[in-house]
Design a protein around this motif. Structure first.
Motif, short mmCIF file in Angstrom:
data_model
loop_
_atom_site.label_atom_id
_atom_site.label_comp_id
_atom_site.label_asym_id
_atom_site.label_seq_id
_atom_site.Cartn_x
_atom_site.Cartn_y
_atom_site.Cartn_z
N TRP A 152 68.54 71.70 41.99
CA TRP A 152 67.67 72.17 43.06
C TRP A 152 66.35 71.41 43.14
O TRP A 152 65.83 71.17 44.22
CB TRP A 152 67.40 73.67 42.89
N ILE A 153 65.79 71.06 41.98
CA ILE A 153 64.45 70.44 41.96
C ILE A 153 64.52 68.94 41.74
O ILE A 153 63.72 68.18 42.27
CB ILE A 153 63.59 71.11 40.86
N GLY A 154 65.52 68.51 40.98
CA GLY A 154 65.64 67.09 40.69
C GLY A 154 65.48 66.81 39.20
O GLY A 154 65.04 67.67 38.43
N LEU A 155 65.82 65.59 38.81
CA LEU A 155 65.69 65.19 37.40
C LEU A 155 64.26 64.76 37.12
O LEU A 155 63.96 63.57 36.97
CB LEU A 155 66.67 64.06 37.09
N ASN A 156 63.36 65.74 37.04
CA ASN A 156 61.95 65.44 36.82
C ASN A 156 61.35 66.42 35.83
O ASN A 156 62.02 67.35 35.35
CB ASN A 156 61.19 65.47 38.16
N GLU A 157 60.07 66.22 35.53
CA GLU A 157 59.40 67.05 34.52
C GLU A 157 59.28 68.51 34.96
O GLU A 157 59.39 69.43 34.16
CB GLU A 157 58.01 66.49 34.23
N THR A 158 59.04 68.72 36.25
CA THR A 158 58.91 70.09 36.76
C THR A 158 60.17 70.89 36.49
O THR A 158 60.11 72.04 36.01
CB THR A 158 58.61 70.07 38.27
N ALA A 159 61.32 70.30 36.79
CA ALA A 159 62.59 70.99 36.56
C ALA A 159 62.81 71.25 35.07
O ALA A 159 63.29 72.32 34.69
CB ALA A 159 63.73 70.15 37.13
N ALA A 160 62.47 70.28 34.24
CA ALA A 160 62.68 70.43 32.80
C ALA A 160 61.85 71.57 32.22
O ALA A 160 62.35 72.44 31.50
CB ALA A 160 62.36 69.12 32.09
N VAL A 161 60.55 71.57 32.56
CA VAL A 161 59.66 72.61 32.04
C VAL A 161 60.03 73.98 32.60
O VAL A 161 60.05 74.99 31.87
CB VAL A 161 58.19 72.26 32.37
N LEU A 162 60.34 74.03 33.89
CA LEU A 162 60.70 75.31 34.51
C LEU A 162 61.98 75.88 33.92
O LEU A 162 62.09 77.09 33.68
CB LEU A 162 60.86 75.12 36.01
N ALA A 163 62.96 75.02 33.66
CA ALA A 163 64.22 75.49 33.08
C ALA A 163 63.99 76.12 31.71
O ALA A 163 64.57 77.17 31.39
CB ALA A 163 65.20 74.33 32.97
N VAL A 164 63.14 75.51 30.91
CA VAL A 164 62.85 76.05 29.57
C VAL A 164 62.09 77.37 29.69
O VAL A 164 62.41 78.36 29.01
CB VAL A 164 62.04 75.04 28.74
#
Length: 253
Positions: free
Chosen positions: A117-129
């Motif tokens: 939904w967000i993309g392979l970026n830092e925002t998605a990584a941090v939000l997922a955690v």
């Protein structure tokens, strides 16, 4: 005559248990003599190599930044929503089903959805955690909010104590054990989820490097990176979380 009692410092006991583990590991590795079980000396040599090259420090720093960002978001949102659900029956009824769903949603599913939904970026990584940790924080804090001493709250109302003072002097001291329990368990969980996230969708970090080493069956480097990661965890626990826990809950003694 009563037997003499020896008070062994807790730090010495913890260090001793780790030393015993290393000795047993070294003896077993020498006995097995298999590349799939490298000795601690080989792991330390690999660790030194990765440290001096600067590669390990770079990836460790990236991972720590993700851990810190996810931890702060999870704690802030989790504490706020947990207190709200614990003190408001309406809020608890509205959010309880969603909370149960989030508690049982696998971290892998959350990570995949965020990356899509967000993309392979830092925002998605941090939000997922953060999304994987927030429900457990809410659950702990909600129980703490429910256990607040009602009489102390009423005393504050009778004497018209400002709400900020009530929060700082009455509410938070009672919530500190629940907050610290959430912080310590949450940090342990976030470490693990961050590595999975990095393995799935990032091009740097400890998790990414572990995945790369796995492809080449480089077990020595895997254990070297794991050792560095574990050392950071021990340092944070010993120098930050444990002293903070004693300070915040010292009044109970």
């Amino acid at each position: 005559m009563p037997a003499a009692k020896f008070n062994v410092p807790a730090g010495a006991i913890r260090s001793g248990s780790l030393l015993v583990l290393l000795i047993v590991w070294q003896l077993v590795a020498l006995k097995v003599n298999d590349p799939l079980l490298p000795a601690p000396t080989a792991v330390l040599a690999s660790l030194f190599h990765h440290l001096t090259s600067g590669e390990l420090l770079h990836h460790l720093g990236v991972t720590l930044l993700r851990v810190a960002a996810s931890f702060v978001i999870a704690m802030l949102v989790g504490v706020a929503v947990g207190v709200w659900m614990g003190r408001s029956k309406l809020a608890n009824n509205l959010l309880d089903s969603l909370l149960v769903l989030m508690l049982n949603l696998p971290a892998l599913v959350t990570a995949i959805l965020c990356f899509i939904w967000i993309g392979l970026n830092e925002t998605a990584a941090v939000l997922a955690v953060a999304l994987n940790k927030i429900p457990t924080v809410i659950t702990n804090i909600r129980e703490g909010a429910r256990a607040l001493d009602v009489q102390l709250m009423q005393v504050g109302e009778v004497y018209r104590v400002p709400r900020l003072t009530v929060l700082r002097r009455i509410v938070l001291p009672q919530l500190y054990p629940y907050i610290m329990a959430s912080a310590r368990s949450g940090l342990a969980l976030i470490w693990k989820i961050v590595l999975v996230i990095e393995l799935l969708g990032r091009s740097d970090g400890i998790g990414f490097q572990l995945g790369s080493f796995f492809q080449f069956f480089d077990l020595t480097s895997i254990l070297a990176y794991t050792t560095a990661f574990a050392a950071v965890v021990f340092v944070i626990e010993a120098l930050l979380l444990r002293p903070l826990d004693r300070r915040l809950n010292g009044w109970r003694a």
